[in-house]
Design a protein around this motif. Sequence first.
Motif, PDB file in Angstrom:
ATOM      1  N   SER A  36      47.385  65.923  50.104  1.00 56.22           N
ATOM      2  CA  SER A  36      48.139  66.815  49.226  1.00 56.22           C
ATOM      3  C   SER A  36      48.693  66.058  48.019  1.00 56.22           C
ATOM      4  O   SER A  36      48.166  66.164  46.920  1.00 56.22           O
ATOM      5  N   HIS A  37      49.781  65.289  48.210  1.00 60.89           N
ATOM      6  CA  HIS A  37      50.424  64.608  47.099  1.00 60.89           C
ATOM      7  C   HIS A  37      49.536  63.492  46.552  1.00 60.89           C
ATOM      8  O   HIS A  37      48.822  62.822  47.291  1.00 60.89           O
ATOM      9  N   VAL A  38      49.616  63.291  45.234  1.00 65.18           N
ATOM     10  CA  VAL A  38      48.897  62.206  44.579  1.00 65.18           C
ATOM     11  C   VAL A  38      49.824  61.007  44.473  1.00 65.18           C
ATOM     12  O   VAL A  38      50.926  61.100  43.914  1.00 65.18           O
ATOM     13  N   TYR A  39      49.401  59.892  45.018  1.00 61.81           N
ATOM     14  CA  TYR A  39      50.130  58.632  44.912  1.00 61.81           C
ATOM     15  C   TYR A  39      49.378  57.738  43.931  1.00 61.81           C
ATOM     16  O   TYR A  39      48.147  57.691  43.936  1.00 61.81           O
ATOM     17  N   LEU A  65      56.099  53.386  51.633  1.00 63.52           N
ATOM     18  CA  LEU A  65      55.432  53.423  50.343  1.00 63.52           C
ATOM     19  C   LEU A  65      55.868  54.627  49.531  1.00 63.52           C
ATOM     20  O   LEU A  65      55.878  54.592  48.294  1.00 63.52           O
ATOM     21  N   GLY A  66      56.263  55.694  50.222  1.00 61.99           N
ATOM     22  CA  GLY A  66      56.710  56.895  49.530  1.00 61.99           C
ATOM     23  C   GLY A  66      57.933  56.660  48.660  1.00 61.99           C
ATOM     24  O   GLY A  66      58.100  57.306  47.614  1.00 61.99           O
ATOM     25  N   VAL A  67      58.813  55.750  49.078  1.00 62.33           N
ATOM     26  CA  VAL A  67      59.991  55.425  48.272  1.00 62.33           C
ATOM     27  C   VAL A  67      59.564  54.814  46.948  1.00 62.33           C
ATOM     28  O   VAL A  67      60.103  55.138  45.877  1.00 62.33           O
ATOM     29  N   TYR A  68      58.586  53.904  46.993  1.00 63.69           N
ATOM     30  CA  TYR A  68      58.071  53.284  45.777  1.00 63.69           C
ATOM     31  C   TYR A  68      57.415  54.323  44.872  1.00 63.69           C
ATOM     32  O   TYR A  68      57.568  54.294  43.644  1.00 63.69           O
ATOM     33  N   MET A  69      56.707  55.273  45.455  1.00 61.89           N
ATOM     34  CA  MET A  69      56.022  56.285  44.675  1.00 61.89           C
ATOM     35  C   MET A  69      56.997  57.205  43.942  1.00 61.89           C
ATOM     36  O   MET A  69      56.647  57.793  42.906  1.00 61.89           O
ATOM     37  N   GLU A  70      58.221  57.329  44.434  1.00 56.45           N
ATOM     38  CA  GLU A  70      59.208  58.181  43.773  1.00 56.45           C
ATOM     39  C   GLU A  70      59.602  57.625  42.408  1.00 56.45           C
ATOM     40  O   GLU A  70      60.057  58.382  41.538  1.00 56.45           O
ATOM     41  N   TYR A  71      59.463  56.315  42.207  1.00 53.28           N
ATOM     42  CA  TYR A  71      59.748  55.744  40.898  1.00 53.28           C
ATOM     43  C   TYR A  71      58.778  56.261  39.843  1.00 53.28           C
ATOM     44  O   TYR A  71      59.079  56.234  38.647  1.00 53.28           O
ATOM     45  N   LYS A 100      57.379  59.409  39.851  1.00 53.37           N
ATOM     46  CA  LYS A 100      57.272  60.857  40.023  1.00 53.37           C
ATOM     47  C   LYS A 100      56.945  61.548  38.712  1.00 53.37           C
ATOM     48  O   LYS A 100      56.111  62.463  38.660  1.00 53.37           O
ATOM     49  N   ASP A 101      57.609  61.127  37.616  1.00 53.95           N
ATOM     50  CA  ASP A 101      57.326  61.733  36.312  1.00 53.95           C
ATOM     51  C   ASP A 101      55.880  61.495  35.905  1.00 53.95           C
ATOM     52  O   ASP A 101      55.233  62.375  35.311  1.00 53.95           O
ATOM     53  N   PHE A 102      55.354  60.326  36.201  1.00 57.11           N
ATOM     54  CA  PHE A 102      53.965  60.037  35.877  1.00 57.11           C
ATOM     55  C   PHE A 102      53.023  60.914  36.686  1.00 57.11           C
ATOM     56  O   PHE A 102      52.040  61.453  36.148  1.00 57.11           O
ATOM     57  N   ARG A 103      53.305  61.078  37.964  1.00 54.30           N
ATOM     58  CA  ARG A 103      52.438  61.909  38.819  1.00 54.30           C
ATOM     59  C   ARG A 103      52.411  63.346  38.331  1.00 54.30           C
ATOM     60  O   ARG A 103      51.357  64.005  38.366  1.00 54.30           O
ATOM     61  N   GLU A 104      53.538  63.839  37.874  1.00 56.63           N
ATOM     62  CA  GLU A 104      53.579  65.212  37.372  1.00 56.63           C
ATOM     63  C   GLU A 104      52.848  65.328  36.037  1.00 56.63           C
ATOM     64  O   GLU A 104      52.187  66.347  35.770  1.00 56.63           O
ATOM     65  N   ALA A 105      52.953  64.278  35.196  1.00 56.03           N
ATOM     66  CA  ALA A 105      52.327  64.340  33.878  1.00 56.03           C
ATOM     67  C   ALA A 105      50.812  64.328  33.964  1.00 56.03           C
ATOM     68  O   ALA A 105      50.128  65.047  33.212  1.00 56.03           O
ATOM     69  N   ILE A 106      50.255  63.524  34.850  1.00 52.24           N
ATOM     70  CA  ILE A 106      48.788  63.426  34.912  1.00 52.24           C
ATOM     71  C   ILE A 106      48.154  64.682  35.499  1.00 52.24           C
ATOM     72  O   ILE A 106      46.943  64.890  35.346  1.00 52.24           O
ATOM     73  N   GLN A 107      48.952  65.524  36.140  1.00 56.22           N
ATOM     74  CA  GLN A 107      48.401  66.757  36.695  1.00 56.22           C
ATOM     75  C   GLN A 107      48.059  67.761  35.602  1.00 56.22           C
ATOM     76  O   GLN A 107      47.167  68.597  35.775  1.00 56.22           O
ATOM     77  N   THR A 108      48.779  67.680  34.471  1.00 58.73           N
ATOM     78  CA  THR A 108      48.609  68.679  33.412  1.00 58.73           C
ATOM     79  C   THR A 108      48.010  68.108  32.132  1.00 58.73           C
ATOM     80  O   THR A 108      47.397  68.839  31.354  1.00 58.73           O
ATOM     81  N   SER A 109      48.182  66.790  31.890  1.00 58.81           N
ATOM     82  CA  SER A 109      47.712  66.208  30.644  1.00 58.81           C
ATOM     83  C   SER A 109      46.209  65.951  30.685  1.00 58.81           C
ATOM     84  O   SER A 109      45.654  65.568  31.719  1.00 58.81           O
ATOM     85  N   LYS A 110      45.571  66.133  29.530  1.00 53.83           N
ATOM     86  CA  LYS A 110      44.134  65.880  29.417  1.00 53.83           C
ATOM     87  C   LYS A 110      43.834  64.518  28.792  1.00 53.83           C
ATOM     88  O   LYS A 110      42.682  64.101  28.765  1.00 53.83           O
ATOM     89  N   ARG A 111      44.861  63.847  28.276  1.00 55.07           N
ATOM     90  CA  ARG A 111      44.650  62.553  27.661  1.00 55.07           C
ATOM     91  C   ARG A 111      44.931  61.443  28.677  1.00 55.07           C
ATOM     92  O   ARG A 111      45.526  61.670  29.732  1.00 55.07           O
ATOM     93  N   LYS A 112      44.492  60.253  28.332  1.00 58.36           N
ATOM     94  CA  LYS A 112      44.690  59.109  29.210  1.00 58.36           C
ATOM     95  C   LYS A 112      46.165  58.753  29.289  1.00 58.36           C
ATOM     96  O   LYS A 112      46.828  58.536  28.278  1.00 58.36           O
ATOM     97  N   LEU A 113      46.682  58.663  30.510  1.00 52.37           N
ATOM     98  CA  LEU A 113      48.073  58.277  30.739  1.00 52.37           C
ATOM     99  C   LEU A 113      48.100  57.141  31.761  1.00 52.37           C
ATOM    100  O   LEU A 113      47.306  57.126  32.704  1.00 52.37           O
TER     101      LEU A 113
END
Length: 471
Positions: free
Chosen positions: A182-185, A236-242, A244-257
């Motif tokens: 489900s979640h993208v790490y 590892l999930g604690v580290y991935m929370e740092y 979180k904004d990146f994970r949300e951005a790559i779901q919608t952005s079409k450019r390289k992030l």
Amino acid sequence: MKESELLQRHTYFDYGDVNEKMDQRRMCFDQVSRHRFQLFSFIAVSIASLVLTIYHIKANPKLVIPEYSEELLKRTNMFSQIRRKLFAWDRIKNECLSGALKGNLRYQIKDSCIDGREKAVKIAKKRLAVTVTSGAYARYRKSKGNNSAPLKLYRLAPKIFNEVPDNFLEQYENPCWRHKGSHVYCLPYFYVIGMPKCGSSDLFDKLTSHPQIIRPKWKEPGFWNKLHYIRQPHDLGVYMEYFKDFREAIQTSKRKLITGDGTVASMWSLFDVQFLKDGVGFGLPDVLKAIQPEAKFFIILRDPVERLFSDYHYFGDFRRTPEDFHRKVLIALQEFHKCKQRLNDDLACIGVERIWSKDCIARVSLGLYSVLLREWFKVFPANQFFVIDLAVWESDCVGVMTRAYQFLALDPIPEDELKVICAKRTVLSGKRTKITMGNETRHLLNCLYRPYQQDLRAFLSTHSLDERNLV
């Protein structure tokens, strides 16, 4: 003499002879039994050792990554057989430190300066070595196949090796995967690994000013540092929370992030475990290489004397004086000298000051840049490093940032926007009062660092780092 008395005496002596012979036979039997027991014990131990050796060979593949196996095996053998001695420490000690070290331990460190956390870390790392059972490692090997890490490397970060997959999602630049379907790490695309008090915060702020770089919640999560290898629970999930904004951005952005990690302690953390019984030959670079072989690294350096003085201003108490700094430098040199006498290895003694509180000692050993760079360059190729001199950074920020964005394969930014980015400067020193370093202290440190700085220049020149990498 009567016949009865003679018979009695004769009988007595006959029984004495019999008893003596029986005692001799009994002693002989005991010796034979003891020798048999020793022989059988030796055979049993030999067979058990042979079985364990065969099992150990089968349970420890030589490959972490196929093309990297020979280098790892070579390093493991090297660390187990010899102690490296990059510099003639006796010469440095005689030329630079003869006065400072005269009268061994003239400066005693107070008991209140002992950092209990560091002691707890050492105990926890030793416990970690025995918590990885053969069954857990066997399950890991079965799931990873030929790409599994050796047991000694696996023990440094077992939960990371278990949770991070071998293959990542191709649509993202960062190494990303779907966690439990489900979640993208995502792991960072780049790391600013060093050095502290060399402008790393300013560098990270300017790097993350690029519109294609999503800044994490905090510059230094510290996940890859030694503390996180023994922290319970290791999630590892604690580290991935740092990120979180990146994970949300790559779901919608079409450019390289992309995103990054700015933990500068990564440069020198987790090297001491190489000299523990269960960690010989491996350190943090090996862990990252096995998990993320394409990672990119930024390293910013400055004059080690000025770095140390800035470090003292940042971590020292508010009663700073030139005399106090000189005393703490001498204490650090004495501790480093003791470590060198005991281990005869530069790398093993870097960070020796960690057992003391930062406001009780100066972190002199962190200025041995060439020793640390050698370890990282043994594991990763030179084209994955971007080494920056702070003096060049301050004089040509626009040029450095242009090359840094090219190094990350990002879209170029107009020069006017780069000038705006470079005009912003991150300062962490606050309102602390600055002092002037004494001439004696400066001369002592310059003398200490001089051969290491010469080795740094020679090392970087032999690796043919072009203007893109070494600025």
